[in-house]
Scaffold this active site. Structure first.
Site, short mmCIF file in Angstrom:
data_model
loop_
_atom_site.label_atom_id
_atom_site.label_comp_id
_atom_site.label_asym_id
_atom_site.label_seq_id
_atom_site.Cartn_x
_atom_site.Cartn_y
_atom_site.Cartn_z
N ASP A 123 54.94 -14.65 -19.00
CA ASP A 123 54.71 -15.77 -19.92
C ASP A 123 53.48 -16.55 -19.47
O ASP A 123 52.70 -17.04 -20.28
CB ASP A 123 55.91 -16.72 -19.93
CG ASP A 123 57.09 -16.10 -20.64
OD1 ASP A 123 56.96 -14.95 -21.10
OD2 ASP A 123 58.15 -16.76 -20.71
N ASP A 177 50.24 -17.40 -21.61
CA ASP A 177 49.78 -18.77 -21.84
C ASP A 177 48.31 -18.95 -21.49
O ASP A 177 47.57 -19.64 -22.18
CB ASP A 177 50.59 -19.77 -21.00
CG ASP A 177 52.02 -19.84 -21.47
OD1 ASP A 177 52.31 -19.29 -22.55
OD2 ASP A 177 52.84 -20.42 -20.73
N GLU A 194 70.75 2.91 -44.08
CA GLU A 194 70.21 1.79 -43.30
C GLU A 194 71.21 0.64 -43.30
O GLU A 194 72.01 0.52 -44.21
CB GLU A 194 68.90 1.28 -43.96
CG GLU A 194 67.80 2.29 -43.95
CD GLU A 194 66.64 1.85 -44.85
OE1 GLU A 194 66.43 0.63 -45.02
OE2 GLU A 194 65.97 2.74 -45.39
N LYS A 218 72.32 -3.05 -44.04
CA LYS A 218 71.91 -4.04 -45.02
C LYS A 218 71.85 -5.39 -44.30
O LYS A 218 72.89 -5.96 -43.96
CB LYS A 218 72.90 -4.08 -46.19
CG LYS A 218 72.46 -4.96 -47.33
CD LYS A 218 73.37 -4.77 -48.53
CE LYS A 218 72.88 -5.54 -49.73
NZ LYS A 218 72.70 -6.96 -49.51
N ASP A 266 71.50 -9.22 -43.62
CA ASP A 266 71.91 -10.35 -44.45
C ASP A 266 70.98 -11.53 -44.20
O ASP A 266 71.25 -12.39 -43.37
CB ASP A 266 73.36 -10.71 -44.11
CG ASP A 266 74.00 -11.51 -45.22
OD1 ASP A 266 73.37 -11.67 -46.28
OD2 ASP A 266 75.13 -11.98 -45.03
N TYR A 296 61.87 -2.52 -44.40
CA TYR A 296 62.62 -1.33 -44.81
C TYR A 296 62.08 -0.61 -46.04
O TYR A 296 62.73 0.28 -46.56
CB TYR A 296 64.09 -1.69 -45.03
CG TYR A 296 64.33 -2.94 -45.87
CD1 TYR A 296 63.90 -3.02 -47.18
CD2 TYR A 296 65.00 -4.03 -45.32
CE1 TYR A 296 64.13 -4.16 -47.94
CE2 TYR A 296 65.24 -5.17 -46.06
CZ TYR A 296 64.80 -5.24 -47.38
OH TYR A 296 65.03 -6.35 -48.12
N LYS A 305 78.90 -2.46 -49.84
CA LYS A 305 79.17 -3.76 -49.22
C LYS A 305 80.42 -3.71 -48.37
O LYS A 305 81.46 -3.24 -48.84
CB LYS A 305 79.36 -4.82 -50.32
CG LYS A 305 78.13 -5.01 -51.20
CD LYS A 305 77.21 -6.04 -50.62
CE LYS A 305 77.64 -7.39 -51.07
NZ LYS A 305 76.57 -8.37 -51.05
N CYS A 352 95.00 -43.35 -44.84
CA CYS A 352 94.97 -42.62 -43.57
C CYS A 352 96.39 -42.18 -43.19
O CYS A 352 97.30 -43.01 -43.15
CB CYS A 352 94.37 -43.51 -42.48
SG CYS A 352 94.38 -42.68 -40.87
N CYS A 407 97.30 -44.26 -39.79
CA CYS A 407 97.44 -45.71 -39.67
C CYS A 407 97.62 -46.40 -41.03
O CYS A 407 97.78 -47.61 -41.09
CB CYS A 407 96.25 -46.30 -38.92
SG CYS A 407 94.73 -46.27 -39.88
N CYS A 462 88.47 -42.90 -42.39
CA CYS A 462 89.36 -44.02 -42.16
C CYS A 462 88.53 -45.10 -41.47
O CYS A 462 88.00 -44.87 -40.39
CB CYS A 462 90.53 -43.60 -41.27
SG CYS A 462 91.43 -45.04 -40.66
N CYS A 506 93.15 -47.25 -35.30
CA CYS A 506 93.70 -45.97 -35.74
C CYS A 506 93.87 -45.05 -34.52
O CYS A 506 92.88 -44.68 -33.88
CB CYS A 506 92.77 -45.36 -36.79
SG CYS A 506 93.34 -43.78 -37.42
#
Ligand code: IVH
Length: 665
Positions: free
Chosen positions: A34, A38, A112, A114, A116, A224, A311, A405, A408, A423, A429
């Protein structure tokens, strides 16, 4: 005047940096450190500032994005971006295969994953990225090129020389789980609604106006598909291999199959194994391999006939809704939870599921004794996603959300823009008090480890304490007679309460449980204000100047200290010896006396640590570069504006290791 030497130098640096990007983000196999990266980047940025003629939108230095707000223009797709037809069973898949074989007899398929995420089409001309467009309505999409340039696994310039002069690649922009979890943790900490899933987060990020924020989110992209006139081969699978050779990230899980049985086996394997992938997949895409066959099969109005998406089933179960509980959190937020007849789902027994809020319950038209569908998505807690109307018994009445609530009895409120009911009785409470107590003693707050959540609740229920400040008046005598407690544990608890008086102010501030003030924000506030008194006295505008503090947090802080009972509690904590100011740092040396520093960019250690290092050695950290600044400490991805200013003023720039050398010299 720019010389050929300079041109060649810049070209060499760009090649080197893109190679490093490729090795790190596409091959997962870096060959330089790194630090080296840099240093090369710094050198290139300096050249680009000095010689504006080097301007190049596809320079690796552009990957950090820009702070300027962009407006997205709409662009017509050269090839319409169609969707795929879906199948949900092996039977339907076999029907697809039969339809295909009626037209082309000798068929191979490419299977392949799929991915998401959100679809993208990227155009390259003469080996350089020129445009990236979202799906939009399939005909026109948004030009998001500036954002896509920040995704480091997508090449800005291609490798090799056998790519077509003008073509488009299609792929899916995704947010891997690690980045998604980090992003949501950050959002929750600053009181923003977390993203529901990685797909929404990827789509939302891609449409952000500020590309420098996009650069930090950790998007990734799998490619793809190829569109163009002079494609390298006549096989989709071979085209994927060509794409990979040009530097694109192409999934290593794509597989060429000659029978539908092989396709089924691929699906079955990945239905299991997808849970081990570091990103979401929601199915398998099956494509006819031969491009000639693809042409022969053609398209319907909506999708290609030569491909289909199988699916995966979201893991779902149907069970009876027995009752709904309402939990009250430490902030008073009400969360409805469904109690279910126990049911098996993805290997665990589910008895409870999240219902989110009142709107969700109304939307589902939920009724007690309904059969509901529970689903395990990307989230850990299963959720109720629907009602099986066919099984609804007669006489069931619509569910009425509570108005008071459950703990209480106080009338609930729902603030504008909030999905949840609250609440407002925070002072009395019980679950709110216990919740604040649990937060106060937790590891990242006061770390009172002798006292666990359960004992804390017991101590409260037994009436020994009413709030967090009372903890410091507890005595062994009071504790040792509690259920399952003895003299030893009682004295351990008192000891760890005593020890918590040494916990630094920044963690005390977090422990106070001010709404939206998370760990990071508390740290920034403590560093800025140094004491609770100056924080309490701070006007709204000054709060906004603190990094990480936006309007919502600033308002919450003001609101917190306006409450007399909060101030009174804080004074009791202070009287008991809890830290309310930051401790002056111990001096390690005077090596940096009279030196001022600006820290810029990202480093392998937190910036706060660098700041402490400088201060411990007598130096001072300031926020902006000026003529009399001693040093600019430079990390990765430093903003170009800062660099330009530093160059103009001739500021001395050093790396973190050079800073350390300075201290150790
Ligand atoms: S091919 C004309 N391959 O799923 C062929 N799509 O529901 C276009 N997707 O629009 C798509 N992974 O956004 C293809 N390996 C993959 C995919 C994939 C995810 C998405 C893509 C597509 C949608 C269809």
């Amino acid at each position: 005047m720019i010389t050929n030497d300079i041109l060649a130098k810049a070209e060499k640096l760009k090649k080197l940096l893109e190679q490093a990007n490729y090795e790190y983000y596409v091959l997962n196999n870096p060959s330089i450190t790194d630090y080296e990266y840099d240093m090369h980047m710094k050198e290139l940025q300096a050249l680009e500032v000095q010689y504006p003629e080097l301007a190049d939108v596809n320079s690796p230095s552009q990957r950090v994005g820009s702070d300027l707000n962009q407006a997205f223009t709409q662009v017509q797709h050269r090839y319409p971006m169609l969707s795929l037809s879906n199948v949900y069973s092996v039977e339907e898949l076999r029907d697809f295969d039969t339809r295909i074989r009626k037209v082309v007899s000798d068929v191979s398929y490419v299977c392949e994953l799929k991915f998401d995420g959100t679809a993208i089409g990227i155009t390259y001309q003469n080996g350089e990225m020129v445009r990236a467009v979202t799906r939009g309505d399939g005909v026109k999409g948004d030009d998001v090129t500036a954002n896509v340039r920040t995704i480091r696994s997508i090449p800005l310039k291609l490798r090799g020389n056998d790519f077509p002069a003008d073509f488009e690649v299609r792929g899916e922009i995704i947010l891997p789980h690690a980045s998604f979890n980090r992003l949501n943790a950050e959002r929750e900490e600053i009181g923003e609604q977390p993203f529901a899933n990685p797909r929404n987060a990827a789509a939302g990020t891609l449409k952000m106006q500020n590309s420098s924020v996009v650069a930090k989110r950790g998007l990734d992209c799998y490619l793809y598909f190829l569109n163009g006139d002079q494609l390298p081969t006549e096989s989709h699978y071979c085209n994927l291999l060509s794409m990979r050779s040009w530097g694109f990230k192409v999934s290593e899980h794509a597989m060429l199959c000659t029978t539908i049985e092989e396709v089924v086996a691929f699906i079955e394997r990945w239905d299991e194994e997808r849970h081990n992938l570091p990103y979401d997949t929601d199915g398998v895409v099956i494509k006819v391999d031969s491009l000639a066959h693809q042409v022969e099969l053609g398209f319907t109005a909506k999708s290609p006939r030569w491909a289909v998406a199988y699916k995966f089933k979201a893991e779902q179960a149907s069970t009876k809704l027995l009752s709904v509980d309402f939990q009250v959190g430490r902030t008073g937020a009400i969360t409805p939870v469904a109690n279910l007849e126990p049911v098996q789902l993805a290997g665990t027994t589910v008895k409870r599921a999240s219902l989110h809020n009142a709107d969700q319950i109304e939307l589902l038209d939920l009724r007690i004794n309904d059969y509901v569908l529970v689903e395990k998505g990307g989230e850990i807690i299963p959720k109720v996603v629907g009602v099986d109307m066919d099984r609804r018994g007669s006489g069931l009445v619509p569910f009425k959300y509570i108005t008071h609530c459950p703990e209480c009895g106080t009338l609930l409120v729902r603030e504008e823009g909030e999905a949840k009911h609250f609440c407002p009785n925070d002072a009395e409470c019980p679950p709110q008090i216990v919740g604040r107590l649990e937060h106060f003693i937790s590891r990242k707050a006061m770390n009172i480890d002798g006292l666990g959540s359960e004992t804390a609740e017991l101590v409260y229920r037994e009436g020994l304490i009413r709030d967090i400040a009372d903890l410091y008046n507890l005595e062994v005598e009071q504790l040792k007679n509690l259920e399952r407690m003895g003299a030893k544990s009682a004295s351990n608890i008192i000891k760890s309460i005593e020890n918590s008086k040494q916990v630094p102010f920044e963690r005390v501030l977090y422990a106070l449980g001010i709404r939206y003030v998370g760990e990071v924000t508390a740290k920034k506030l403590a560093a800025h204000f140094k004491s609770i008194d100056s924080l309490m006295a701070a006007p709204y505008e000054e709060l906004l100047q603190v990094e990480e503090v936006g309007e919502k947090i600033a308002e919450s802080i003001i609101h917190h200290f306006k409450e007399p009972k909060n101030v009174e509690q804080l004074e009791r904590l202070r009287a008991n010896g809890v830290q309310m100011v930051i401790k002056e740092v111990a001096r390690a040396s005077d090596k940096l006396n009279n030196f001022t520093f600006v820290i810029s960019g990202t480093f392998e250690i937190a910036r706060d640590e660098i700041k402490s290092l400088i201060e411990e050695n007598g130096g001072k950290v300031v926020s902006s570069i000026s003529g009399n600044l001693s040093y600019l400490v430079v990390g990765e991805n430093m903003g170009p504006a800062k660099l330009e200013k530093a160059n103009k003023l001739g500021t001395k720039m050093i790396s973190l290791s050079e800073l350390k050398d300075l201290i150790n010299s």
